[in-house]
Structure formats: C-alpha cells, structure tokens
Motif scaffolding. Structure first.
Motif, PDB file in Angstrom:
ATOM      1  N   PRO A   5      56.983 -23.072  40.911  1.00 27.87           N
ATOM      2  CA  PRO A   5      57.868 -22.947  42.067  1.00 27.87           C
ATOM      3  C   PRO A   5      59.294 -23.307  41.666  1.00 27.87           C
ATOM      4  CG  PRO A   5      56.682 -25.007  42.167  1.00 27.87           C
ATOM      5  CD  PRO A   5      56.137 -24.261  40.975  1.00 27.87           C
ATOM      6  N   SER A   6      60.197 -23.219  42.598  1.00 25.70           N
ATOM      7  CA  SER A   6      61.590 -23.574  42.329  1.00 25.70           C
ATOM      8  C   SER A   6      61.693 -25.038  41.902  1.00 25.70           C
ATOM      9  CB  SER A   6      62.433 -23.335  43.581  1.00 25.70           C
ATOM     10  OG  SER A   6      63.655 -24.020  43.500  1.00 25.70           O
ATOM     11  N   PHE A   7      62.488 -25.272  40.848  1.00 22.98           N
ATOM     12  CA  PHE A   7      62.695 -26.652  40.399  1.00 22.98           C
ATOM     13  C   PHE A   7      63.370 -27.478  41.492  1.00 22.98           C
ATOM     14  CE2 PHE A   7      63.163 -30.086  37.522  1.00 22.98           C
ATOM     15  CZ  PHE A   7      64.392 -30.665  37.798  1.00 22.98           C
ATOM     16  N   PHE A   8      64.233 -26.859  42.273  1.00 21.89           N
ATOM     17  CA  PHE A   8      64.936 -27.579  43.336  1.00 21.89           C
ATOM     18  C   PHE A   8      63.949 -28.057  44.406  1.00 21.89           C
ATOM     19  CE2 PHE A   8      68.010 -24.556  41.578  1.00 21.89           C
ATOM     20  CZ  PHE A   8      68.991 -25.447  41.159  1.00 21.89           C
ATOM     21  N   SER A   9      62.951 -27.243  44.680  1.00 20.41           N
ATOM     22  CA  SER A   9      61.950 -27.660  45.667  1.00 20.41           C
ATOM     23  C   SER A   9      61.085 -28.791  45.110  1.00 20.41           C
ATOM     24  CB  SER A   9      61.079 -26.468  46.083  1.00 20.41           C
ATOM     25  OG  SER A   9      60.319 -25.982  44.983  1.00 20.41           O
ATOM     26  N   LEU A  10      60.759 -28.723  43.823  1.00 14.83           N
ATOM     27  CA  LEU A  10      60.013 -29.813  43.197  1.00 14.83           C
ATOM     28  C   LEU A  10      60.802 -31.107  43.220  1.00 14.83           C
ATOM     29  CD1 LEU A  10      58.568 -27.928  40.087  1.00 14.83           C
ATOM     30  CD2 LEU A  10      57.292 -28.684  42.116  1.00 14.83           C
ATOM     31  N   ARG A  11      62.114 -31.016  42.911  1.00 16.56           N
ATOM     32  CA  ARG A  11      62.950 -32.218  42.917  1.00 16.56           C
ATOM     33  C   ARG A  11      63.054 -32.798  44.323  1.00 16.56           C
ATOM     34  NH1 ARG A  11      69.251 -32.122  41.218  1.00 16.56           N
ATOM     35  NH2 ARG A  11      69.229 -30.722  43.017  1.00 16.56           N
ATOM     36  N   ALA A  12      63.208 -31.947  45.332  1.00 17.73           N
ATOM     37  CA  ALA A  12      63.296 -32.413  46.711  1.00 17.73           C
ATOM     38  C   ALA A  12      61.994 -33.096  47.144  1.00 17.73           C
ATOM     39  CB  ALA A  12      63.609 -31.244  47.642  1.00 17.73           C
ATOM     40  N   SER A  37      64.454 -30.584  53.811  1.00 17.09           N
ATOM     41  CA  SER A  37      63.352 -30.069  54.618  1.00 17.09           C
ATOM     42  C   SER A  37      63.038 -28.617  54.259  1.00 17.09           C
ATOM     43  CB  SER A  37      63.705 -30.185  56.097  1.00 17.09           C
ATOM     44  OG  SER A  37      62.665 -29.669  56.907  1.00 17.09           O
ATOM     45  N   HIS A  38      64.085 -27.829  54.056  1.00 12.70           N
ATOM     46  CA  HIS A  38      63.894 -26.419  53.708  1.00 12.70           C
ATOM     47  C   HIS A  38      63.215 -26.284  52.346  1.00 12.70           C
ATOM     48  CE1 HIS A  38      64.719 -22.144  53.337  1.00 12.70           C
ATOM     49  NE2 HIS A  38      65.218 -22.388  52.127  1.00 12.70           N
ATOM     50  N   GLN A  39      63.638 -27.088  51.355  1.00 17.44           N
ATOM     51  CA  GLN A  39      63.056 -27.007  50.017  1.00 17.44           C
ATOM     52  C   GLN A  39      61.591 -27.441  50.039  1.00 17.44           C
ATOM     53  OE1 GLN A  39      64.238 -25.704  47.371  1.00 17.44           O
ATOM     54  NE2 GLN A  39      66.394 -25.422  47.923  1.00 17.44           N
ATOM     55  N   VAL A  40      61.298 -28.499  50.809  1.00 17.32           N
ATOM     56  CA  VAL A  40      59.907 -28.963  50.892  1.00 17.32           C
ATOM     57  C   VAL A  40      59.034 -27.910  51.579  1.00 17.32           C
ATOM     58  CG1 VAL A  40      58.374 -30.681  51.932  1.00 17.32           C
ATOM     59  CG2 VAL A  40      60.489 -31.400  50.796  1.00 17.32           C
ATOM     60  N   ARG A  41      59.556 -27.304  52.656  1.00 12.80           N
ATOM     61  CA  ARG A  41      58.794 -26.259  53.347  1.00 12.80           C
ATOM     62  C   ARG A  41      58.528 -25.073  52.419  1.00 12.80           C
ATOM     63  NH1 ARG A  41      55.550 -26.742  57.150  1.00 12.80           N
ATOM     64  NH2 ARG A  41      57.075 -27.872  58.428  1.00 12.80           N
ATOM     65  N   LEU A  43      58.190 -25.232  49.188  1.00 13.29           N
ATOM     66  CA  LEU A  43      57.152 -25.634  48.237  1.00 13.29           C
ATOM     67  C   LEU A  43      55.772 -25.606  48.892  1.00 13.29           C
ATOM     68  CD1 LEU A  43      56.473 -26.750  45.414  1.00 13.29           C
ATOM     69  CD2 LEU A  43      56.858 -29.054  46.322  1.00 13.29           C
ATOM     70  N   GLU A  44      55.697 -26.030  50.153  1.00 11.07           N
ATOM     71  CA  GLU A  44      54.427 -26.014  50.861  1.00 11.07           C
ATOM     72  C   GLU A  44      53.912 -24.580  51.021  1.00 11.07           C
ATOM     73  OE1 GLU A  44      55.628 -28.247  54.332  1.00 11.07           O
ATOM     74  OE2 GLU A  44      54.519 -30.001  53.640  1.00 11.07           O
ATOM     75  N   GLU A  45      54.831 -23.664  51.283  1.00 13.59           N
ATOM     76  CA  GLU A  45      54.445 -22.261  51.394  1.00 13.59           C
ATOM     77  C   GLU A  45      53.940 -21.738  50.053  1.00 13.59           C
ATOM     78  OE1 GLU A  45      57.648 -21.117  54.941  1.00 13.59           O
ATOM     79  OE2 GLU A  45      57.846 -20.263  52.923  1.00 13.59           O
ATOM     80  N   TRP A  46      54.572 -22.153  48.963  1.00 10.90           N
ATOM     81  CA  TRP A  46      54.144 -21.708  47.621  1.00 10.90           C
ATOM     82  C   TRP A  46      52.758 -22.265  47.304  1.00 10.90           C
ATOM     83  CZ3 TRP A  46      52.699 -23.711  42.929  1.00 10.90           C
ATOM     84  CH2 TRP A  46      52.789 -22.845  41.812  1.00 10.90           C
TER      85      TRP A  46
END
Length: 305
Positions: A5-12, A37-41, A43-46
């Motif tokens: 997934p996006s590294f930014f979402s992992l970091r968030a 919140s957007h990055q975490v969401r 990641l959850e979708e991924w």
C-alpha cells in the motif's frame, strides 16, 4: 513488483496506532487530522479490514490492527536503523584541511578550538606542507588554504581570506639598542625575510623610495621561523602581521612607527575547495567559520574557478 500500500498510509497508521490518536499523529507528521484519517481509511480499504475502533477523542486498535502493528513496527525500526547509518555518517563528518605550516601554527591552530566547539560533530584532520596541493588530484583533501598566490585549477573555487599587512618587526631590545627613525636606518641592521612570502624587502624599500643595495641577508623557508628569529633579536623581519599576532600581543615583537614605516597590503591566503563539494555540510561550516574569523563577510567572493 512489491504488493504494497502507500507508504504514506503506512506511516499514518503506525503513528496513530503508536500514539492512540489521529490528532497526535497529525502533529507528529505535520499533517492535518483529516489527512491522517484519510490515509488510514485508504489503508483499511486496501487491507479489506477495520484497523481502528474510532471513539470521540481517541482511537484504539482492532485485533487485526494489533496484528498489523506487530508486523509493521519492526519494519519501521529496521528502516530507521538503516537511515541512521547514513545520517550519523553525515553528522559525524570528517573534514580534511591542508595548509602551510606557518599559517597552521601561527594563526589557524589558536582558533581551531572555536570551530570545534561550534561544530562538535565534525572531525578535523589537519595536514601541513609548503608544497602546493592539487585538489583535483588529491581526493583525500577537502579544503586547502593556499599561501602566496591563488591557484588556478578547473573546478576549484578560490576565496581570499582578506588583505594582510606585511610590516617590519623587531624585538624591543633591538629597538632600544638602535635608533630607528626611518627606512634608511634599517639598512644598518640585519634584514630577515621568508622565501615563501611574496613581499620581499626590495618591494618594501621601493615603496619608501629607498634603493636596497645588494647584500646578503638571512631568509627562512617559513614565516614562523622569520618571526622567531626577530624575537631572538637576530634582526628586523619583514612578515605578515597575521603570523606575529601572539608575539605582538605579548610584547615580544614591536611594530615600527606606522606613520613612517608603511605596510604592504596584499591578499596572501586563499580558501580552496572543489566546486562539487561546495554543498557539503562540513565544507560549508568551515568556510563560514574561517571567513568570519578572518574578518571577511559571509558572501560569495569566488576569485577563480
């Protein structure tokens, strides 16, 4: 291709999970809470799973979130350790500086403590010799402080370290023994000079309209030795005041009347470094420090390239 997934979402996610708050994670990462919140969401979708239980003022991990954090935290630790190796290498920089022996002992060495105190993470490696250095061939040297004349090398930046007065210097005892009222009186004394100093006694006497008759007088291959000979009372040394600061301050040497015995002002020391190294942290730090110590403004005074 790695399925990541996006590294930014992992970091968030990692920051929010570790801190238990989207708001605190946003502050740590210099983002907005909505961005976290957007990055975490995302990641959850991924993942196809809920990773957090969202509450009014905080968030807690779901079971899947706890399992994910347990796998992710060691990976982030490994990334941090890998990056730290290179960061420490930069912070603990080694800077190799070369200069002429007299400049090192008479001017640079008494001031190096200031630089080391201001930049404790930079390890200095000093070397000296009277021979000129070619920075394009000697990769082991980062900075060369040239003496006498600015070197001409492609790809090398050269900056003068200020104008220096070359003046007649003698011991107080010699001045007491001899009446020295003007330039002609110096012709009765032993005249000392340095072979490497571009200003010679003939230049000085020419400035005063006096012909220097041909005769033998002692010369040394280092300015520091010419200064030491004057301190010992051997004669009058013609040398840059930069090499005699300590002796003048202690009273071991005196400067003859400035109104009668003029100085010759000349650029004599030059800071040299490769153009490609101009952005190096250690080179920039040393350049800024030595220009300030030499009384030069911190601006680009590049004379040669």
């Amino acid at each position: 291709m790695r399925k990541l997934p996006s590294f930014f979402s992992l970091r968030a996610f990692e920051a929010a999970a570790r801190l238990g708050s989207f708001t605190l994670a946003a502050q740590e990462l210099h983002l907005t809470t909505s961005a976290i919140s957007h990055q975490v969401r995302s990641l959850e979708e991924w993942c196809g799973k809920e990773l957090f239980i969202r509450q009014t003022r905080r968030v807690t991990l779901t079971l899947q979130g706890q399992l994910f954090l347990g796998k992710l935290s060691p990976a982030f630790d490994a990334i941090e350790d890998a990056c730290a190796v290179f960061r420490q290498a930069d912070e603990r920089a080694v800077l190799a500086v070369h200069c002429a022996p007299s400049f090192a002992s008479k001017w640079l060495s008494p001031r190096l403590g200031q630089f080391m105190q201001a930049h404790p993470a930079i390890t200095l490696q000093m070397s000296t010799s009277a021979e000129p250095i070619d920075l394009q061939r000697d990769a082991a040297i980062d900075i060369d402080i040239a003496y006498g004349a600015p070197p001409h090398r492609d790809g090398v930046l050269v900056e003068a370290l200020g104008m220096e007065p070359t003046i007649p210097l003698c011991s107080p005892a010699l001045l007491q023994r001899h009446a020295i009222r003007g330039p002609l009186d110096l012709l009765e004394l032993t005249l000392i000079e340095s072979k490497l100093n571009p200003v010679r006694w003939k230049d000085w006497f020419d400035l005063h309209g006096v012909r220097l008759p041909p005769r033998a007088h002692p010369s040394f291959d280092r300015g520091s030795l010419a200064v030491a000979a004057a301190v010992d009372g051997l004669g009058v040394a013609l040398e840059t005041a930069r090499f005699a600061e300590t002796e003048l301050a202690r009273g071991d040497l005196v400067r003859l009347d400035e109104n009668v015995f003029k100085s010759i002002q000349k650029e004599m020391h030059f800071l040299c470094y490769r153009r490609g190294d101009a952005g190096m942290r250690a080179v920039k730090a040393f350049r800024e420090w030595i220009r300030a110590a030499a009384g030069e403004p911190d601006e680009d005074h590049v004379q040669r390239d």
